[in-house]
Motif scaffolding. Structure first.
Motif, PDB file in Angstrom:
ATOM      1  N   ILE A  32     155.511  27.228  29.719  1.00  0.00           N
ATOM      2  CA  ILE A  32     155.112  26.375  28.595  1.00  0.00           C
ATOM      3  C   ILE A  32     155.910  25.081  28.661  1.00  0.00           C
ATOM      4  N   ILE A  33     155.203  23.956  28.632  1.00  0.00           N
ATOM      5  CA  ILE A  33     155.865  22.650  28.618  1.00  0.00           C
ATOM      6  C   ILE A  33     155.824  22.105  27.200  1.00  0.00           C
ATOM      7  N   SER A  34     156.917  21.486  26.784  1.00  0.00           N
ATOM      8  CA  SER A  34     156.985  20.898  25.446  1.00  0.00           C
ATOM      9  C   SER A  34     157.925  19.698  25.497  1.00  0.00           C
ATOM     10  N   ARG A  35     157.899  18.894  24.450  1.00  0.00           N
ATOM     11  CA  ARG A  35     158.778  17.733  24.418  1.00  0.00           C
ATOM     12  C   ARG A  35     159.283  17.483  23.007  1.00  0.00           C
ATOM     13  N   ASN A  36     160.454  16.860  22.952  1.00  0.00           N
ATOM     14  CA  ASN A  36     161.051  16.428  21.694  1.00  0.00           C
ATOM     15  C   ASN A  36     161.454  14.974  21.899  1.00  0.00           C
ATOM     16  N   ASN A  37     160.609  14.064  21.445  1.00  0.00           N
ATOM     17  CA  ASN A  37     160.876  12.646  21.697  1.00  0.00           C
ATOM     18  C   ASN A  37     162.133  12.160  20.978  1.00  0.00           C
ATOM     19  N   ALA A  38     162.481  12.790  19.865  1.00  0.00           N
ATOM     20  CA  ALA A  38     163.696  12.389  19.144  1.00  0.00           C
ATOM     21  C   ALA A  38     164.940  12.686  19.974  1.00  0.00           C
ATOM     22  N   LYS A  39     164.825  13.658  20.883  1.00  0.00           N
ATOM     23  CA  LYS A  39     165.949  14.013  21.755  1.00  0.00           C
ATOM     24  C   LYS A  39     165.749  13.523  23.176  1.00  0.00           C
ATOM     25  N   ASN A  40     164.716  12.712  23.385  1.00  0.00           N
ATOM     26  CA  ASN A  40     164.430  12.200  24.739  1.00  0.00           C
ATOM     27  C   ASN A  40     164.372  13.336  25.756  1.00  0.00           C
ATOM     28  N   SER A  41     163.751  14.430  25.382  1.00  0.00           N
ATOM     29  CA  SER A  41     163.774  15.610  26.245  1.00  0.00           C
ATOM     30  C   SER A  41     162.416  16.267  26.373  1.00  0.00           C
ATOM     31  N   VAL A  42     162.213  16.834  27.538  1.00  0.00           N
ATOM     32  CA  VAL A  42     161.053  17.672  27.813  1.00  0.00           C
ATOM     33  C   VAL A  42     161.575  18.999  28.344  1.00  0.00           C
TER      34      VAL A  42
END
Length: 121
Positions: A69-79
C-alpha cells in the motif's frame, strides 16, 4: 529541486511486513508524484507503486497488488510503502522517485539512493 531519502529497509522473514519511508526536502513536495521502484542485481529497475499529488490516484505493479500500500503525508513531506506478506522475490533495493507527472515507468526526474529489503525464506 527535490532531494529524496529512503528509510525503513531491513531483513524480514517471508510473510512478514516492512514499512518504507521516502522523505523529501523542498517546499513544493505536494506538487510531485512519487513512485517506488526496486532493483535486484542483474535485473532492470522495476516499477512497484506510484501515487499522485493528492493521493486520489495510485498505481501498483501486478506482483505487489493486494500486498503493498502506497500513501503520502504532504505535511510531513513523506511517502510510505507498507509491504505485507513479503516474499523472497521481493528482495531488492527499493528507491523512491519524484516527478511532476505520475508514471509507472522510470521516467522520474529525481531519485533517492535506495534502501535494501531482504526477505528470507
Amino acid at each position: 529541486q527535490v532531494q529524496l531519502v529512503e528509510s525503513g529497509g531491513g531483513l524480514v522473514q517471508a510473510g512478514g511486513s516492512l514499512r518504507l519511508s521516502c522523505t523529501a526536502s523542498g517546499r513544493t513536495f505536494s506538487r510531485y508524484a512519487i513512485g517506488w521502484f526496486r532493483q535486484s542485481p542483474g535485473k532492470e529497475r522495476e516499477f512497484v507503486a506510484a501515487i499522485g499529488w493528492t493521493s486520489s490516484t495510485t498505481y501498483y505493479a501486478d506482483s505487489v497488488k493486494g500486498r503493498f500500500i502506497i500513501s503520502r503525508n504532504n505535511a510531513k513531506n513523506s511517502v510510505y510503502l507498507q509491504m505485507n506478506s513479503l516474499k523472497p522475490e521481493d528482495t531488492a533495493v527499493y528507491l523512491c522517485a519524484a516527478d511532476s507527472r505520475l508514471a509507472t515507468t522510470a521516467l522520474y526526474d529525481y531519485w533517492g539512493q535506495g534502501t535494501q529489503v531482504t526477505v528470507s525464506s
